[in-house]
Design a protein around this motif. Structure first.
Motif, PDB file in Angstrom:
ATOM      1  N   ILE A 109     -21.564  22.605 -15.785  1.00  7.67           N
ATOM      2  CA  ILE A 109     -20.457  22.629 -16.740  1.00  7.67           C
ATOM      3  C   ILE A 109     -19.249  22.001 -16.073  1.00  7.67           C
ATOM      4  O   ILE A 109     -18.819  22.431 -15.006  1.00  7.67           O
ATOM      5  CB  ILE A 109     -20.160  24.075 -17.193  1.00  7.67           C
ATOM      6  CG1 ILE A 109     -21.329  24.563 -18.052  1.00  7.67           C
ATOM      7  CG2 ILE A 109     -18.846  24.139 -17.975  1.00  7.67           C
ATOM      8  CD1 ILE A 109     -21.286  26.013 -18.383  1.00  7.67           C
ATOM      9  N   ASP A 110     -18.763  20.940 -16.718  1.00 10.64           N
ATOM     10  CA  ASP A 110     -17.622  20.227 -16.165  1.00 10.64           C
ATOM     11  C   ASP A 110     -16.345  20.861 -16.693  1.00 10.64           C
ATOM     12  O   ASP A 110     -16.140  20.917 -17.902  1.00 10.64           O
ATOM     13  CB  ASP A 110     -17.706  18.747 -16.565  1.00 10.64           C
ATOM     14  CG  ASP A 110     -16.752  17.889 -15.757  1.00 10.64           C
ATOM     15  OD1 ASP A 110     -15.608  18.355 -15.501  1.00 10.64           O
ATOM     16  OD2 ASP A 110     -17.131  16.775 -15.369  1.00 10.64           O
ATOM     17  N   VAL A 111     -15.517  21.377 -15.798  1.00 13.17           N
ATOM     18  CA  VAL A 111     -14.274  22.001 -16.269  1.00 13.17           C
ATOM     19  C   VAL A 111     -13.079  21.048 -16.141  1.00 13.17           C
ATOM     20  O   VAL A 111     -11.918  21.475 -16.254  1.00 13.17           O
ATOM     21  CB  VAL A 111     -13.997  23.363 -15.585  1.00 13.17           C
ATOM     22  CG1 VAL A 111     -15.070  24.376 -15.951  1.00 13.17           C
ATOM     23  CG2 VAL A 111     -13.879  23.226 -14.076  1.00 13.17           C
ATOM     24  N   ASN A 112     -13.391  19.774 -15.924  1.00 15.39           N
ATOM     25  CA  ASN A 112     -12.377  18.717 -16.054  1.00 15.39           C
ATOM     26  C   ASN A 112     -11.090  18.959 -15.282  1.00 15.39           C
ATOM     27  O   ASN A 112      -9.997  18.770 -15.813  1.00 15.39           O
ATOM     28  CB  ASN A 112     -12.021  18.541 -17.545  1.00 15.39           C
ATOM     29  CG  ASN A 112     -13.234  18.126 -18.342  1.00 15.39           C
ATOM     30  OD1 ASN A 112     -13.962  17.212 -17.952  1.00 15.39           O
ATOM     31  ND2 ASN A 112     -13.478  18.827 -19.446  1.00 15.39           N
ATOM     32  N   LEU A 156     -26.440  27.530 -12.120  1.00 16.26           N
ATOM     33  CA  LEU A 156     -25.267  26.998 -12.818  1.00 16.26           C
ATOM     34  C   LEU A 156     -24.337  26.393 -11.780  1.00 16.26           C
ATOM     35  O   LEU A 156     -24.156  26.970 -10.706  1.00 16.26           O
ATOM     36  CB  LEU A 156     -24.536  28.157 -13.529  1.00 16.26           C
ATOM     37  CG  LEU A 156     -23.122  27.892 -14.051  1.00 16.26           C
ATOM     38  CD1 LEU A 156     -23.161  27.001 -15.294  1.00 16.26           C
ATOM     39  CD2 LEU A 156     -22.405  29.208 -14.371  1.00 16.26           C
ATOM     40  N   VAL A 157     -23.806  25.238 -12.099  1.00 13.44           N
ATOM     41  CA  VAL A 157     -22.720  24.716 -11.263  1.00 13.44           C
ATOM     42  C   VAL A 157     -21.512  24.441 -12.154  1.00 13.44           C
ATOM     43  O   VAL A 157     -21.616  23.745 -13.166  1.00 13.44           O
ATOM     44  CB  VAL A 157     -23.139  23.446 -10.492  1.00 13.44           C
ATOM     45  CG1 VAL A 157     -21.935  22.886  -9.712  1.00 13.44           C
ATOM     46  CG2 VAL A 157     -24.267  23.744  -9.516  1.00 13.44           C
ATOM     47  N   ILE A 158     -20.391  25.053 -11.791  1.00 11.19           N
ATOM     48  CA  ILE A 158     -19.117  24.757 -12.453  1.00 11.19           C
ATOM     49  C   ILE A 158     -18.546  23.556 -11.708  1.00 11.19           C
ATOM     50  O   ILE A 158     -18.182  23.661 -10.539  1.00 11.19           O
ATOM     51  CB  ILE A 158     -18.149  25.958 -12.361  1.00 11.19           C
ATOM     52  CG1 ILE A 158     -18.768  27.217 -12.976  1.00 11.19           C
ATOM     53  CG2 ILE A 158     -16.791  25.630 -12.967  1.00 11.19           C
ATOM     54  CD1 ILE A 158     -18.840  27.229 -14.473  1.00 11.19           C
ATOM     55  N   LYS A 159     -18.499  22.430 -12.389  1.00 10.69           N
ATOM     56  CA  LYS A 159     -18.129  21.164 -11.741  1.00 10.69           C
ATOM     57  C   LYS A 159     -16.643  20.847 -11.910  1.00 10.69           C
ATOM     58  O   LYS A 159     -16.048  21.189 -12.934  1.00 10.69           O
ATOM     59  CB  LYS A 159     -18.936  20.025 -12.391  1.00 10.69           C
ATOM     60  CG  LYS A 159     -20.410  20.007 -12.003  1.00 10.69           C
ATOM     61  CD  LYS A 159     -20.630  18.981 -10.891  1.00 10.69           C
ATOM     62  CE  LYS A 159     -22.051  19.070 -10.354  1.00 10.69           C
ATOM     63  NZ  LYS A 159     -22.220  18.317  -9.125  1.00 10.69           N
ATOM     64  N   ILE A 212     -11.411  30.373 -16.385  1.00  8.71           N
ATOM     65  CA  ILE A 212     -10.984  28.971 -16.358  1.00  8.71           C
ATOM     66  C   ILE A 212      -9.679  28.868 -17.146  1.00  8.71           C
ATOM     67  O   ILE A 212      -9.612  29.292 -18.300  1.00  8.71           O
ATOM     68  CB  ILE A 212     -12.040  28.032 -17.000  1.00  8.71           C
ATOM     69  CG1 ILE A 212     -13.472  28.413 -16.611  1.00  8.71           C
ATOM     70  CG2 ILE A 212     -11.729  26.568 -16.687  1.00  8.71           C
ATOM     71  CD1 ILE A 212     -13.838  28.265 -15.171  1.00  8.71           C
ATOM     72  N   VAL A 213      -8.649  28.339 -16.475  1.00  7.34           N
ATOM     73  CA  VAL A 213      -7.344  28.203 -17.136  1.00  7.34           C
ATOM     74  C   VAL A 213      -6.842  26.770 -16.989  1.00  7.34           C
ATOM     75  O   VAL A 213      -7.285  26.039 -16.105  1.00  7.34           O
ATOM     76  CB  VAL A 213      -6.295  29.193 -16.554  1.00  7.34           C
ATOM     77  CG1 VAL A 213      -6.754  30.637 -16.734  1.00  7.34           C
ATOM     78  CG2 VAL A 213      -6.007  28.913 -15.083  1.00  7.34           C
ATOM     79  N   ASP A 214      -5.921  26.409 -17.884  1.00  4.47           N
ATOM     80  CA  ASP A 214      -5.479  25.011 -17.897  1.00  4.47           C
ATOM     81  C   ASP A 214      -4.431  24.712 -16.833  1.00  4.47           C
ATOM     82  O   ASP A 214      -4.316  23.587 -16.368  1.00  4.47           O
ATOM     83  CB  ASP A 214      -4.975  24.621 -19.295  1.00  4.47           C
ATOM     84  CG  ASP A 214      -3.913  25.575 -19.818  1.00  4.47           C
ATOM     85  OD1 ASP A 214      -3.684  26.638 -19.187  1.00  4.47           O
ATOM     86  OD2 ASP A 214      -3.302  25.268 -20.858  1.00  4.47           O
TER      87      ASP A 214
END
Lengths: 567, 567
Positions: free
Chosen positions: A61-64, A21-24, A331-333
């Motif tokens: 997964i792109d966390v933008n 998994l890569v958190i992008k 993951i938080v905004d």
């Protein structure tokens, strides 16, 4: 790290193979440098393989550009207090970002000893979070208690090698620590060099020093900044508590902010937090956000919920996002008034609706109310000395007042003027001990309320205005093998069964909550004062460590003087 | 804490009895809160019983408002490098405020394996300081080395339960860590969860991540702030090194100050610091003071020498002044440009002139040069391919240049034009291996210099301009069973015996130093270049891990390509 595992993960670290998994595109918080890195996080087998900008994953997964924080840690809590099963609470709090729970199964041990602790361990083994256990240190809590188990140092020994047992839990017997109670010190010695949680709401300077000398490493009972600092100065790590009942955060954090105090010796805990509060406010996330609102630097606040706590408990694989650390991520905004967008435990997205495979509860833990039905004669209360000792409740806190009232002698006191009878019924060993007393400021009329949840020994506690309904209520609890019940005019109105050790339901939260609300409403309709929560108030009426007066199976107790009252 | 001990000390904590010692009127540094308290420190049995203003002592020492700091910790050093016995170095550095030493007996293990490690442990057991040992991880350092012992994971196992063994020392085989060398990883696994010191002067990002993934927890080889931060980001604690040879402090601390970097992940070490430097500048105290001079907050600097290091190594009783901590204290006159006024170890004033009872050195450790006398034929160097490979020394650093020079063929090369012959003679197992080569920029004429100190395998290294003097020099080292020697025109000028493993003298520092100075002067008079320290330069000429070219008993080695050179 195991060699085979290293060989597998390091290939992903080195970029030779795609990661699981890569958190992008995250803004990754580095708790070691206080930096925020724009980076991707590569995960393999639940472990962070690397952080950089060059990783490719089988899943990406792109966390933008959202923030990636280490999973939050609750430094101290009791899972039994919310009445739902341990996994349900853990799963719900995990969805709110708390991926590690350091629990003290004090209630379970008081009822069922080692089996109660095993239950907590078993039930949370497959939970989407890390659940560690501190060995309950004060079971029974006092020499006056009639509980289910004397949990000695010898009984703790088999747990020393269990990797999920971190240390010794909440040592409440402060005088025993400070003045050298031998049996208690056997437990302290057994856990020497490991974390030992304290419980010292207030100790004067030299006693607090002796408390630290004995090896106490944490405390979560501080209510003021000044006292918290007295503990920190003595090397005691302070868990700032903000739960459903206790609200200590504002006072302590305000002091930290005002004095620019270093935060490395502070963590967060909830102690007890009910599910409705978690659903509304979050869990440890709430402690973080409230601290930030009070002026604490967001990174310091997050560290108090992550690396500080991990280090305090020697959890070397938790609390940071770095190679080799467990991939627990929130993951938080944003960093201040953040919303938790998603949570990962061991690199897996936490899905609050999924049901892990959990071992069934052993039958013995569902049969913990060991006494024969009682008759109404059990609640006879003769008045001999023309005076009554009354437990005066205070709805704003759990302390009580000891009121002595002139009253005529009688063979059996009958409550009048809004007073009630209250009784503690031993339920673990069928000793037949029943203590009966009088309480004010509860208010029930034409009925009774009973519960098998009653700190710390969890005997049956019952309050009512007549002996018959009290007997019906207690017998209903016996029949249900634990629970809450409301009896009105000779009939059981409703019962919430808490069959697991008489403490927890095996139904889900919604069902528990629905039934509970209906029963609370009924109790209020029967006269229980508006500002009294009928069951929680009841649950503290047998607790011998809180001033001034309580009812326990051995009788009425002056808890300020720590002695039984001769009625 | 042991119950009996608690009962004794707590009476002093509670003020019920007089303490053994009270340090009165100190300004006590609290490393948990960054506060300075005007207070007295009560000590009992070498432990801090309490800190306050109300303690009385059997002995009371008034420190007149001076500062009381926790004893300093050297996070990484080698005791063998200064040629004096371990206790002599430790005692001297302790007088300068360093009360804890985390040592890696890498040299001793290379010569004598477990016996060498036991020697370090034994010799420092009664020292006025805490000496902890990291298990040497790279013995031998490379597969090309001919050393005295293959110190495998199996040989380390008996040490795991020794409380003075903290973890695994200085893992220099970086590729072995990163790319999964099995034997090395056996050692890493053995010490999993414990401190594991690294040694990674430079690793690119993903390799450094794999290094961290493998469990490396510290490094002391950083020379720049930027690289130090790369390590800290990966959870590696950085020891900022300032010793006799390496000066990394300024670069790193300047970066910390400039960037306001949190300092919790940094400690101080000396690695190697000679006695004359300690006497002139201090020890870890020098690292602190230099950092403060560079702009670091004094309290942060002191924490880098105390609590940070203690926590990094899990030394829960060290690094702070709080109840239950060991009474290691440094009294200084001020916080910035301070002078160390006195030092306490376990509550006892350190007296540098006192001689602790130390076990005698076992005979076997004084007989470690195992080879028969050599003849001058041993140094014959034929030139066959009309070219010579020359080790070109650089006096400013330990790297060398590999120079290839056209030269006529000969049965035995005779040095001309300031060149020398250099040879490495295996001395541990009498294998008869002797490697011979040519070096430039050393300069000796009409003689030879030899030494049994030669990193990392500590074979005999000899340099000279004629075979006869080289043979005499080697035979002198054999006779002395280790040491330094200077031979001039067929005669031994002088020899400094280093009988303990061929590494250390058993004479005191003054005697060693006097003789050494005389021999260095002689070597320079014999032509050794002014900027070459004849013995230290020699000691690195057989080190196969530093570029570009070295001489080892197996022959000339291209250390950049890591292969032997066919002459």
């Amino acid at each position: 790290m195991d060699y085979t595992k290293f060989q597998k993960i390091s290939k992903m670290t080195l970029g030779e193979e795609k990661a699981d998994l890569v958190i992008k595109n995250g803004k990754v918080l580095d708790v070691f440098t206080n930096e925020i890195h724009k980076a991707d996080i590569a995960v393999c087998d639940g472990i962070i393989a690397g952080i950089g900008t060059y990783y490719e994953g089988k899943t990406e997964i792109d966390v933008n550009g959202h923030y990636v924080l280490p999973g939050f840690i609750d430094a101290h809590l009791h899972l039994e207090s919310t009445m739902v099963t341990p996994n349900e609470l853990v799963s719900m709090a995990a969805s709110a970002g708390t991926t590690t729970f350091i629990v003290d199964p004090h209630e379970a041990a008081n009822v069922s000893g080692a089996s109660g602790i095993d239950y907590i361990l078993d039930q949370t083994e497959a939970s989407p979070a890390n659940v560690y256990v501190m060995m309950p240190s004060c079971v029974p809590a006092t020499s006056f208690d009639d509980n289910g188990c004397d949990f000695t140092a010898a009984k703790m020994k088999p747990y020393l090698k269990n990797e999920r047992i971190l240390g010794l839990g909440e040592v409440m017997n402060d005088p025993g620590v400070v003045y050298g109670d031998k049996k208690l010190h056997e437990k302290l010695e057994l856990f020497a060099g490991r974390p030992i949680d304290g419980h010292a709401p207030f100790l004067p300077g030299s006693e607090l020093s002796a408390y630290a000398l004995a090896g106490i490493t944490t405390d979560h009972e501080c209510t003021t900044y000044e006292y918290a600092m007295e503990e920190v100065r003595r090397g005691i790590h302070v868990h700032i508590r903000e739960g459903s009942a206790a609200h200590n955060l504002e006072a302590i954090v305000k002091g930290i902010v005002k004095n620019n105090t270093p935060t490395s010796e502070f963590s967060f805990c909830t102690d007890d937090k009910h599910i409705e509060d978690i659903l509304r406010d979050g869990h440890i996330s709430y402690n973080i956000k409230k601290s930030i609102k009070l002026g604490l630097n967001p990174i310091d606040a997050i560290k108090m919920a992550t690396i500080n706590t991990a280090r305090c408990y020697g959890l070397k694989h938790l609390g940071a996002l770095s190679p080799g650390y467990q991939a627990d991520m929130v993951i938080v905004d944003r960093l201040d008034k953040f919303k938790v967008l998603s949570v990962y435990h061991k690199g897996k997205l936490i899905d609050s609706s999924s049901k892990p495979q959990i071992k069934p509860c052993p039958d013995e833990l569902k049969e913990t109310v060991h006494l024969a039905p009682v008759s109404e004669e059990a609640f006879v209360l003769p008045i001999k000395n023309k005076q009554a000792h009354i437990i005066e409740l205070d709805s704003s806190q759990i302390t009580t007042r000891h009121v002595i009232k002139a009253i005529g002698n009688t063979d059996n006191y009958q409550p009048v003027n809004g007073l009630n009878k209250v009784a503690a019924v031993e339920r673990h060993k069928g000793t037949g001990k029943i203590g009966v007393g009088i309480c004010s400021h509860y208010g029930i009329k034409n009925g009774a309320v009973a519960s098998s949840v009653s700190h710390d020994s969890h005997n049956i506690i019952v309050v009512g205005d007549n002996d018959r309904d009290m007997a019906i209520a207690v017998n209903e609890i016996i029949k249900a093998q634990g629970g809450y019940t409301v009896v009105s005019k000779g009939k059981v109105f409703d019962t919430l069964p808490l069959p697991v050790m008489g403490l927890m339901s095996d139904a889900g939260y919604e069902e528990v909550n629905k039934k509970l609300k209906r029963m609370i409403k009924k109790a209020h309709n029967m006269g229980v004062l508006d500002d009294v929560e009928p069951f929680i108030t009841l649950s503290f009426m047998a607790l011998p460590v809180i001033p001034e007066i309580r009812i326990i199976p051995r009788g009425l107790m002056n808890t300020s003087k720590f002695e039984l009252i001769k009625q």
